[in-house]
Write an enzyme that holds these catalytic residues in place. Sequence first.
Site, PDB file in Angstrom:
ATOM      1  N   ASN A   1      -6.769   2.009  10.144  1.00 21.17           N
ATOM      2  CA  ASN A   1      -5.450   2.295  10.701  1.00 21.17           C
ATOM      3  C   ASN A   1      -5.592   2.336  12.217  1.00 21.17           C
ATOM      4  O   ASN A   1      -6.404   3.101  12.745  1.00 21.17           O
ATOM      5  CB  ASN A   1      -4.919   3.651  10.219  1.00 21.17           C
ATOM      6  CG  ASN A   1      -4.498   3.630   8.766  1.00 21.17           C
ATOM      7  OD1 ASN A   1      -4.610   2.610   8.089  1.00 21.17           O
ATOM      8  ND2 ASN A   1      -4.009   4.754   8.279  1.00 21.17           N
TER       9      ASN A   1
ATOM     10  N   ARG B   1       0.853  -1.188   0.000  1.00 22.77           N
ATOM     11  CA  ARG B   1       0.000   0.000   0.000  1.00 22.77           C
ATOM     12  C   ARG B   1       0.888   1.238   0.000  1.00 22.77           C
ATOM     13  O   ARG B   1       1.714   1.417   0.893  1.00 22.77           O
ATOM     14  CB  ARG B   1      -0.909  -0.001   1.241  1.00 22.77           C
ATOM     15  CG  ARG B   1      -1.736   1.262   1.349  1.00 22.77           C
ATOM     16  CD  ARG B   1      -2.550   1.352   2.634  1.00 22.77           C
ATOM     17  NE  ARG B   1      -3.063   2.717   2.742  1.00 22.77           N
ATOM     18  CZ  ARG B   1      -2.978   3.484   3.801  1.00 22.77           C
ATOM     19  NH1 ARG B   1      -2.403   3.030   4.909  1.00 22.77           N
ATOM     20  NH2 ARG B   1      -3.442   4.717   3.791  1.00 22.77           N
TER      21      ARG B   1
ATOM     22  N   HIS C   1      -2.644  11.133   0.739  1.00 23.94           N
ATOM     23  CA  HIS C   1      -2.073  10.934   2.066  1.00 23.94           C
ATOM     24  C   HIS C   1      -1.480  12.260   2.527  1.00 23.94           C
ATOM     25  O   HIS C   1      -0.265  12.399   2.687  1.00 23.94           O
ATOM     26  CB  HIS C   1      -1.024   9.817   2.042  1.00 23.94           C
ATOM     27  CG  HIS C   1      -0.726   9.227   3.391  1.00 23.94           C
ATOM     28  ND1 HIS C   1      -0.809   7.878   3.652  1.00 23.94           N
ATOM     29  CD2 HIS C   1      -0.349   9.806   4.558  1.00 23.94           C
ATOM     30  CE1 HIS C   1      -0.477   7.654   4.923  1.00 23.94           C
ATOM     31  NE2 HIS C   1      -0.188   8.816   5.489  1.00 23.94           N
TER      32      HIS C   1
END
Length: 491
Positions: free
Chosen positions: A316, A80, A126
């Site tokens: 997460n 990822r 991100h």
Amino acid sequence: MPPLQPLPLPAEFIWGYATAAYQIEGAVDADNRGASIWDTFSHLSPSRTKGAHGDIACDHYNRYLTDIDMMESYGAKHYRFSLSWSRIIPLGGRNDPVNEAGVKFYNNLIDGLLEKGIEPWITLYHWDLPQALEDRYGGWLNQAEVQKDFVRYASLCFERFGDRVKQWITFNEPYIISIFGYCTGIMAPGRSSTNLASNGIGDSTTEPWIVGKSLIMSHVLAVEAYSQQFEKKQAGQVTIVLNGYYYEPWDAESPHDVEAAQRRMEFYIGWFADPIFLGRDYPASMRLQLGSRLPAFTESELHLLRSNKPKWYGMNHYTAKYARAEPNPPPSTDYMGNVSEHITNKAGMEIGPQSGVSWLQVCPEQFRKLLNWVWNRYGCQIIVTENGCPCPGENRMDVTRSIQDDFRVKYFELYLDAISRAVNDDGVNVGGYFAWSLMDNFEWQNGYDIRFGVTYVDYETLKRTPKKSSAYLRSTFDKRLAKGTTTKDKL
């Protein structure tokens, strides 16, 4: 810590490693890449990132082939990583030119992974918004504009990479983007009315909630674009990754603290997961406290959310805390649900052993509880998209000591056992696990002071050295998956 038990996982369970573009790529000026808000934030003076920045980071941009070889040697079959929006569209906007050199880099990375039998899982965002969009219209504070630009960026990525990439993530941790970027101001773009370092730029009472809705709607519009234009031909999936602690009541006998623990998770996780995975308004606890500061969804927006629910939930997770109800009304800057967080409870019991960073305690049983909480509330498969820890004192260790990372090995084993118990004893559908991280890297506002990697990176020479944990993960997954049953076996 409790004794280690390598418990089984389903035979089809997938595992791999996770990274993010700004944390590892470096090469910020190479091949026409545009600046992101993290380039700007990490170069502020006085520094808000401990004097560090991602200009070089791990130099993955120039070393990706050897990093792929390293990943192959670790036995990982899934990786990822995130794309740099400003490497692909330097100015970010829907009418701005595409940087073909940036597209080529990611094509080469994807092809290199596939040649080694490693499946790419791509995160579109991100945390590194193109600085040009921040300057042009305020970035995530302008929902009308930013959602159009994000959908164009996402669609371009689907078009260019979707023939080979089947797993897509729109956003990594929208909670962190909203709260740390626009409330506490400790991350880019660093807006806050409570943080003196922000120099009065920002409004912590309203901006995080505005940004949160922009992220939710940008996500669902990107999912809709994929569904309408690409899914039939490419047969991929698009979801989002949400972070969150698990909260135990500070006083288990207090109804107020029991409610506070639930409310804290609603403010942390339900804020995004209720609209995205249930297609409904924010949790009632948020609406009650925040009132009109929490932007409303129109009926057409709710219909869009209901029509585009993701197939799996990206989680997460790192740690847990105790939640204590605050006795007085919350200030307008409160984002926690009028709750205080603690690492010890009323009886003075710590929630878990301390890792190498102050906020992360080892709490595998609470991880199991969170898996159950998410599964029971949202009812879709969970994939753990980040999990890991730094060892105590690791930031002061040389390479010889750092690679003997027994604390990290224990953490991984305990948390993988927690997944096994959630799956086999509780019936939770957990489909995979990505360790954070493949290598030590730039840890945002903490600079290079925290090492999460299973690979030691010498930031002077950029040499990579495998830690003990990299061999452990390969070995333990071989054992756990060999013990596991397949879905067919259970039918």
